[in-house]
Design a protein around this motif. Structure first.
Motif, PDB file in Angstrom:
ATOM      1  N   ILE A  55       0.854  -1.191   0.000  1.00  0.00           N
ATOM      2  CA  ILE A  55       0.000   0.000   0.000  1.00  0.00           C
ATOM      3  C   ILE A  55       0.887   1.237   0.000  1.00  0.00           C
ATOM      4  CG2 ILE A  55      -1.738   1.281   1.290  1.00  0.00           C
ATOM      5  CD1 ILE A  55      -2.597  -1.427   2.496  1.00  0.00           C
ATOM      6  N   TYR A  56       0.692   2.089  -0.994  1.00  0.00           N
ATOM      7  CA  TYR A  56       1.426   3.356  -1.081  1.00  0.00           C
ATOM      8  C   TYR A  56       0.866   4.304  -0.033  1.00  0.00           C
ATOM      9  CZ  TYR A  56       2.402   8.053  -2.723  1.00  0.00           C
ATOM     10  OH  TYR A  56       2.770   9.359  -2.784  1.00  0.00           O
ATOM     11  N   LEU A  57       1.745   4.973   0.737  1.00  0.00           N
ATOM     12  CA  LEU A  57       1.301   5.915   1.761  1.00  0.00           C
ATOM     13  C   LEU A  57       1.574   7.364   1.381  1.00  0.00           C
ATOM     14  CD1 LEU A  57       2.523   3.993   4.939  1.00  0.00           C
ATOM     15  CD2 LEU A  57       0.187   4.173   4.076  1.00  0.00           C
ATOM     16  N   THR A  58       2.802   7.665   1.004  1.00  0.00           N
ATOM     17  CA  THR A  58       3.195   9.047   0.698  1.00  0.00           C
ATOM     18  C   THR A  58       4.558   9.031   0.023  1.00  0.00           C
ATOM     19  OG1 THR A  58       3.445  11.263   1.677  1.00  0.00           O
ATOM     20  CG2 THR A  58       4.338   9.415   2.935  1.00  0.00           C
ATOM     21  N   ASN A  74      10.889   2.664   2.004  1.00  0.00           N
ATOM     22  CA  ASN A  74      10.928   3.534   0.824  1.00  0.00           C
ATOM     23  C   ASN A  74      11.811   2.942  -0.276  1.00  0.00           C
ATOM     24  OD1 ASN A  74      13.494   3.957   1.817  1.00  0.00           O
ATOM     25  ND2 ASN A  74      13.339   6.188   1.917  1.00  0.00           N
ATOM     26  N   GLY A  75      12.126   1.653  -0.162  1.00  0.00           N
ATOM     27  CA  GLY A  75      12.978   1.005  -1.150  1.00  0.00           C
ATOM     28  C   GLY A  75      14.441   0.993  -0.759  1.00  0.00           C
ATOM     29  N   SER A 103      14.462   9.878   8.773  1.00  0.00           N
ATOM     30  CA  SER A 103      15.216  11.075   8.402  1.00  0.00           C
ATOM     31  C   SER A 103      14.602  11.718   7.163  1.00  0.00           C
ATOM     32  CB  SER A 103      16.672  10.720   8.094  1.00  0.00           C
ATOM     33  OG  SER A 103      17.295  10.163   9.211  1.00  0.00           O
ATOM     34  N   PHE A 104      13.783  10.954   6.440  1.00  0.00           N
ATOM     35  CA  PHE A 104      13.234  11.417   5.170  1.00  0.00           C
ATOM     36  C   PHE A 104      11.723  11.649   5.205  1.00  0.00           C
ATOM     37  CE2 PHE A 104      16.960   8.789   4.305  1.00  0.00           C
ATOM     38  CZ  PHE A 104      17.755   9.717   3.653  1.00  0.00           C
ATOM     39  N   VAL A 154       6.830   5.907  -0.142  1.00  0.00           N
ATOM     40  CA  VAL A 154       6.850   5.228   1.150  1.00  0.00           C
ATOM     41  C   VAL A 154       5.663   4.279   1.155  1.00  0.00           C
ATOM     42  CG1 VAL A 154       6.701   5.504   3.655  1.00  0.00           C
ATOM     43  CG2 VAL A 154       7.931   7.194   2.277  1.00  0.00           C
ATOM     44  N   TYR A 155       5.902   3.017   1.503  1.00  0.00           N
ATOM     45  CA  TYR A 155       4.878   1.984   1.379  1.00  0.00           C
ATOM     46  C   TYR A 155       4.782   1.142   2.639  1.00  0.00           C
ATOM     47  CZ  TYR A 155       9.070  -0.719   0.557  1.00  0.00           C
ATOM     48  OH  TYR A 155      10.308  -1.273   0.700  1.00  0.00           O
TER      49      TYR A 155
END
Length: 87
Positions: A2-5, A39-40, A66-67, A13-14
């Motif tokens: 699920i993609y979040l942002t 985030n990969g 941090s991101f 970010v998933y």
């Protein structure tokens, strides 16, 4: 998954669900979801506990935060569980 942002570097970010359990308690049925937030590049294990309309989000430390804001992710994951996006 699920993609979040998107994070500060514009990477997705998933949340990826790895498992789900249900437990009977005195107050009804509690659900626990296990998954991975990432985030990969950076990833962290996540546990979501849903009880009587409340959602507890627990994860360890990660450079991912941090991101992207940790509090923002907690809110998104809680909303996702309350709205039953996760099955």
């Amino acid at each position: 998954m699920i993609y979040l942002t998107n994070d500060a570097l514009d990477q997705a970010v998933y949340f990826e669900m790895r498992g789900k359990e249900a437990f009977r308690s005195r107050n009804g049925l509690d659900q626990v979801y296990y998954g991975l937030l990432g985030n990969g590049v950076h990833e962290v294990d996540v546990t979501l506990k849903k009880r009587r309309g409340c959602v507890e989000v627990a994860f360890g430390r990660s450079d991912l935060f941090s991101f992207v804001e940790e509090d923002e992710l907690r809110q998104m994951l809680g909303r996702m569980v309350r709205e039953k996006t996760v099955h």
